[in-house]
Write a protein that holds these residues in place. Sequence first.
Motif, short mmCIF file in Angstrom:
data_model
loop_
_atom_site.label_atom_id
_atom_site.label_comp_id
_atom_site.label_asym_id
_atom_site.label_seq_id
_atom_site.Cartn_x
_atom_site.Cartn_y
_atom_site.Cartn_z
N UNK A 124 0.83 -1.20 0.00
CA UNK A 124 0.00 0.00 0.00
C UNK A 124 0.87 1.26 0.00
N UNK A 125 0.45 2.25 -0.78
CA UNK A 125 1.11 3.55 -0.73
C UNK A 125 0.79 4.17 0.63
N UNK A 126 1.63 5.11 1.10
CA UNK A 126 1.43 5.66 2.45
C UNK A 126 0.04 6.22 2.69
N UNK A 127 -0.57 6.88 1.69
CA UNK A 127 -1.87 7.51 1.88
C UNK A 127 -2.97 6.49 2.15
N UNK A 128 -2.76 5.24 1.69
CA UNK A 128 -3.78 4.21 1.87
C UNK A 128 -3.61 3.42 3.16
N UNK A 129 -2.51 3.66 3.87
CA UNK A 129 -2.30 2.94 5.13
C UNK A 129 -3.06 3.64 6.25
N UNK A 130 -4.37 3.47 6.20
CA UNK A 130 -5.24 4.16 7.15
C UNK A 130 -6.51 3.35 7.34
N UNK A 131 -7.08 3.47 8.53
CA UNK A 131 -8.37 2.81 8.78
C UNK A 131 -9.49 3.42 7.94
N UNK A 132 -9.25 4.63 7.41
CA UNK A 132 -10.25 5.27 6.57
C UNK A 132 -10.42 4.52 5.24
N UNK A 133 -9.45 3.70 4.87
CA UNK A 133 -9.57 2.94 3.61
C UNK A 133 -10.84 2.11 3.61
N UNK A 134 -11.06 1.37 4.69
CA UNK A 134 -12.24 0.51 4.77
C UNK A 134 -13.52 1.35 4.84
N UNK A 135 -13.50 2.41 5.64
CA UNK A 135 -14.69 3.22 5.83
C UNK A 135 -15.09 3.95 4.55
N UNK A 136 -14.16 4.69 3.99
CA UNK A 136 -14.47 5.54 2.84
C UNK A 136 -14.74 4.73 1.57
N UNK A 137 -13.80 3.86 1.21
CA UNK A 137 -13.90 3.17 -0.08
C UNK A 137 -15.04 2.16 -0.07
N UNK A 138 -15.22 1.43 1.03
CA UNK A 138 -16.31 0.45 1.09
C UNK A 138 -17.66 1.12 0.94
N UNK A 139 -17.87 2.21 1.66
CA UNK A 139 -19.16 2.91 1.58
C UNK A 139 -19.38 3.49 0.18
N UNK A 140 -18.34 4.05 -0.41
CA UNK A 140 -18.48 4.60 -1.76
C UNK A 140 -18.82 3.51 -2.77
N UNK A 141 -18.15 2.35 -2.68
CA UNK A 141 -18.41 1.28 -3.63
C UNK A 141 -19.83 0.72 -3.47
N UNK A 142 -20.28 0.59 -2.23
CA UNK A 142 -21.66 0.13 -2.01
C UNK A 142 -22.66 1.14 -2.53
N UNK A 143 -22.35 2.42 -2.39
CA UNK A 143 -23.25 3.44 -2.93
C UNK A 143 -23.29 3.38 -4.46
N UNK A 144 -22.12 3.19 -5.09
CA UNK A 144 -22.10 3.05 -6.55
C UNK A 144 -22.96 1.86 -7.00
N UNK A 145 -22.81 0.74 -6.29
CA UNK A 145 -23.56 -0.47 -6.66
C UNK A 145 -25.06 -0.22 -6.56
N UNK A 146 -25.51 0.38 -5.46
CA UNK A 146 -26.93 0.63 -5.27
C UNK A 146 -27.46 1.65 -6.28
N UNK A 147 -26.69 2.70 -6.54
CA UNK A 147 -27.12 3.71 -7.51
C UNK A 147 -27.15 3.13 -8.93
N UNK A 148 -26.21 2.26 -9.25
CA UNK A 148 -26.21 1.63 -10.58
C UNK A 148 -27.45 0.76 -10.75
N UNK A 149 -27.79 -0.04 -9.73
CA UNK A 149 -28.99 -0.88 -9.82
C UNK A 149 -30.23 -0.02 -9.95
N UNK A 150 -30.35 1.04 -9.13
CA UNK A 150 -31.50 1.92 -9.23
C UNK A 150 -31.60 2.61 -10.58
N UNK A 151 -30.45 3.04 -11.12
CA UNK A 151 -30.44 3.69 -12.43
C UNK A 151 -30.82 2.72 -13.54
#
Length: 322
Positions: A124-151
């Motif tokens: 991992x690059x230094x910026x990704x070595x954070x607990x925010x990786x799981x919080x931010x990216x997981x939530x964003x990807x789940x939102x993309x999935x739900x928005x894609x299905x709804x669209x």
Amino acid sequence: MNIQAFLDNLIFLNLLLVTIIYWASLVYSNFNFFGKIGFYSNLSANLLIFALLGLRWLNFGYFPLSNLYESLMFLAWGITFISILVEDQSKIKIIGSITSPISLFISGFASLSLPESMQSPSPLVPALKSNWLMMHVTVMMLSYASLIVGSLLGIFFLVLAYGKGDQFTLQGNSYGTSTVKKPLGNIAFYKTETTLPSASLITESEPSTSNPFNSRLNLLESIDNLSYRAISFGFPLLTIGIIAGAVWANEAWGSYWSWDPKETWALITWLVFASYLHSRITKSWQGEKPAVIASIGFIVVWICYLGVNFLGKGLHTYGQIL
């Protein structure tokens, strides 16, 4: 052949089988077992993707969302997961036939088109070595999935409604109340309170023993409602993901917002779906007009997720292709 390549091939073949079975259920609608086989095959694909990502997490010690390959596979998992939930609640088998080709395309692109260097795990690059990786990216990807299905459901609504003109009027806002603008003939209403599946509707129309138009109207109402629910689920996740990303950006780069291409398109995506929900909640638009916004949102989500990786350069370059 290593375990990743084996699972990649198995997932792709499974999703291909799911797509064929679901489409066969549309052609041979009298055979209900096609829909059941498609549903459980879709569930199997979802579990296989989960196993693939889980093994990478266990073997390499980081949450598997650090490169484009892992991100794409997680998106495919999210789309299959959301479609399984929606289909299980609505009992509408056609949903799988709409979403499975997208999952198949994502899986094929990730496992067959990306170079080996982009599929292989790397430190991992230094910026990704954070607990925010799981919080931010997981939530964003789940939102993309739900928005894609709804669209996708919104696009399907437009396909069904194409050329109907004034032959029907969808009534009932997002909360189940209604204002009649036309005579009751050929008008459907949502139930305000019900213990039946969400696809169940009350239809008021002229007496008819068999009216194909009413069946189409029932399906339109169901698809319109399910599209709204999927987008309503994805929009708060998108909001939380953007806020979490801003906090993480301040920790990593010293600024909450930098107008990075990914950040800019995430804001555009938020505005598009905020306008969709505003139009639904305020009852200003119903039926085709919000479905058009959802269709635009489908394009915007893909630009935000993949288009920026192809064309834009900025702080979010960990999955850069060009």
